[in-house]
Scaffold this motif. Structure first.
Motif, PDB file in Angstrom:
ATOM      1  N   LYS A  30     -19.279 -14.175   9.639  1.00 30.40           N
ATOM      2  CA  LYS A  30     -19.205 -15.121   8.522  1.00 30.40           C
ATOM      3  C   LYS A  30     -18.955 -16.538   9.035  1.00 30.40           C
ATOM      4  N   ALA A  31     -18.099 -16.645  10.039  1.00 33.09           N
ATOM      5  CA  ALA A  31     -17.761 -17.955  10.593  1.00 33.09           C
ATOM      6  C   ALA A  31     -18.983 -18.624  11.213  1.00 33.09           C
ATOM      7  N   ILE A  32     -19.824 -17.833  11.895  1.00 32.87           N
ATOM      8  CA  ILE A  32     -21.040 -18.403  12.496  1.00 32.87           C
ATOM      9  C   ILE A  32     -21.941 -18.987  11.411  1.00 32.87           C
ATOM     10  N   ARG A  33     -22.110 -18.232  10.315  1.00 37.32           N
ATOM     11  CA  ARG A  33     -22.974 -18.718   9.228  1.00 37.32           C
ATOM     12  C   ARG A  33     -22.387 -19.968   8.576  1.00 37.32           C
ATOM     13  N   SER A  34     -21.067 -19.988   8.443  1.00 36.25           N
ATOM     14  CA  SER A  34     -20.411 -21.158   7.865  1.00 36.25           C
ATOM     15  C   SER A  34     -20.560 -22.376   8.774  1.00 36.25           C
ATOM     16  N   ALA A  35     -20.344 -22.163  10.078  1.00 36.79           N
ATOM     17  CA  ALA A  35     -20.484 -23.257  11.041  1.00 36.79           C
ATOM     18  C   ALA A  35     -21.928 -23.738  11.101  1.00 36.79           C
ATOM     19  N   LEU A  36     -22.868 -22.803  10.951  1.00 42.33           N
ATOM     20  CA  LEU A  36     -24.285 -23.167  11.015  1.00 42.33           C
ATOM     21  C   LEU A  36     -24.672 -24.117   9.881  1.00 42.33           C
ATOM     22  N   LYS A  37     -24.085 -23.911   8.702  1.00 40.87           N
ATOM     23  CA  LYS A  37     -24.354 -24.817   7.576  1.00 40.87           C
ATOM     24  C   LYS A  37     -23.902 -26.240   7.905  1.00 40.87           C
ATOM     25  N   ILE A  38     -22.732 -26.344   8.529  1.00 37.99           N
ATOM     26  CA  ILE A  38     -22.217 -27.672   8.901  1.00 37.99           C
ATOM     27  C   ILE A  38     -23.094 -28.295   9.981  1.00 37.99           C
ATOM     28  N   VAL A  39     -23.459 -27.483  10.983  1.00 35.97           N
ATOM     29  CA  VAL A  39     -24.297 -27.961  12.081  1.00 35.97           C
ATOM     30  C   VAL A  39     -25.647 -28.445  11.557  1.00 35.97           C
ATOM     31  N   LYS A  40     -26.227 -27.669  10.622  1.00 43.09           N
ATOM     32  CA  LYS A  40     -27.511 -28.064  10.027  1.00 43.09           C
ATOM     33  C   LYS A  40     -27.387 -29.379   9.267  1.00 43.09           C
TER      34      LYS A  40
END
Length: 359
Positions: A30-40
């Motif tokens: 879940k954390a990876i997907r959350s971080a990916l939104k910020i990175v995007k």
């Protein structure tokens, strides 16, 4: 250098421990997907820049240990750099760093894994593994660096990455490797006087047939159900197994002849393998050249064999007999002909020239 020990099983964890490990894996993904939104959103391509934006979010929302949160941020940036539009819906192993998010403890010859889980909990699990893994764990020359925690067939496992220093041998021959599509690998061994001791080809004909078959299967499945996953996984497994066999053969020969292994620089290999053919383009862009190179490097390092990369410029356009310029035969592409009339196998000629450059 690094070595990976695969499939160290967490031995019979209790239900409470299982729940904590499951929570760690769930929150990690879940954390990876959350971080990916910020990175995007911000277009980050550097871990240090994205860290400031993601760290507190991952720590507070998912209660991850500090180093695990850092690795989730790192994974998100990696995913973004590969595919900017990825939503990352798959489950991946949890990345752990030794003595920060996990530790391997030796208690009177019995090994335990200490793993930090969400909410600052710690899980201690005995490890079950074979004699092969034990030999490396007990060798002081190998230092544990990282691990991956994953679930397979309802059991939990660790893959450990060990760092080591292997002294290089003094070699007296050179093994040059030419990579391609018709012949996946052609290698020649030369002594210090440039005498040819051995030449060998590994054909890609059977692999090409299998890969085309899986490509057609994927097309048929896409038409019927939109699913490409199964045949693609199978194709990747076949390629990986063949790369492993090629690496074994090359390194065993290098060990037998006490050879330095020489590669052409792989940066432009896909550009160099061209004939204007759509089928050829599919094959060259889907073959794991980099993976093969890493397998060979890993196996060579274990045996202390030096590995070198050289600029491949003119290795396929120069005659290995007289050093004159030449070209592939107009009628048969696997033959090379030079201005002095020497006719050679094109791949063997290139592998000999690669070896010569390193002597």
């Amino acid at each position: 250098m690094h070595l990976t020990l695969h499939h160290l099983k967490l031995y019979k964890p209790t239900k409470t421990k299982l729940n904590k490990i499951e929570l760690l894996s769930k929150n990690w993904n879940k954390a990876i997907r959350s971080a990916l939104k910020i990175v995007k959103h911000w277009g980050f391509t550097a871990y240090t820049k994205s860290h400031k934006q993601t760290y507190r979010v991952l720590r507070n929302n998912y209660k991850l240990p500090s180093q695990v949160a850092n690795e989730a941020n790192r994974k998100a940036v990696e995913v973004y750099k590969v595919n900017e539009n990825s939503n990352f819906n798959r489950i991946v192993p949890v990345r752990l760093v030794h003595k920060k998010s996990f530790e391997i403890i030796n208690n009177e010859g019995k090994y335990f894994a200490k793993i930090l889980t969400p909410n600052k909990d710690k899980v201690y699990c005995p490890l079950s593994f074979g004699e092969y893994q034990l030999n490396y764990l007990e060798d002081d020359n190998y230092k544990i660096k990282t691990a991956q925690l994953y679930k397979s067939n309802n059991e939990w496992y660790l893959d450990l990455t060990l760092e080591y220093e292997q002294p290089k041998r003094d070699t007296d021959t050179t093994l040059g490797i030419d990579l391609g599509i018709i012949n996946l690998a052609t290698f020649s061994i030369l002594d210090e006087d440039q005498n040819i001791l051995h030449t060998e080809h590994i054909s890609g004909e059977q692999l090409r047939f299998k890969r085309m078959r899986y490509k057609q299967k994927r097309k048929a499945k896409a038409r019927s159900s939109g699913s490409l996953k199964t045949s693609l996984i199978k194709e990747n497994q076949i390629c990986k197994q063949l790369n492993w066999k090629i690496a074994n053969r090359i390194v065993n020969l290098a060990d037998k002849y006490n050879s330095k292994i020489v590669f052409e620089d792989l940066k432009n290999i896909r550009k160099n393998i061209t004939n204007g053919n759509t089928l050829n383009n599919y094959e060259k862009n889907n073959w794991a050249f980099y993976q093969l190179k890493q397998f060979i490097k890993h196996k060579a390092n274990l045996k202390g064999l030096p590995v070198e990369e050289i600029n491949p410029k003119n290795t396929s356009q120069t005659c290995s007999v007289c050093d004159q310029k030449g070209f592939r035969s107009e009628y048969k592409q696997d033959f090379f002909k030079c201005a002095n009339g020497h006719i050679l196998n094109a791949d063997s000629n290139a592998s000999i020239n690669i070896a010569k450059k390193a002597i």
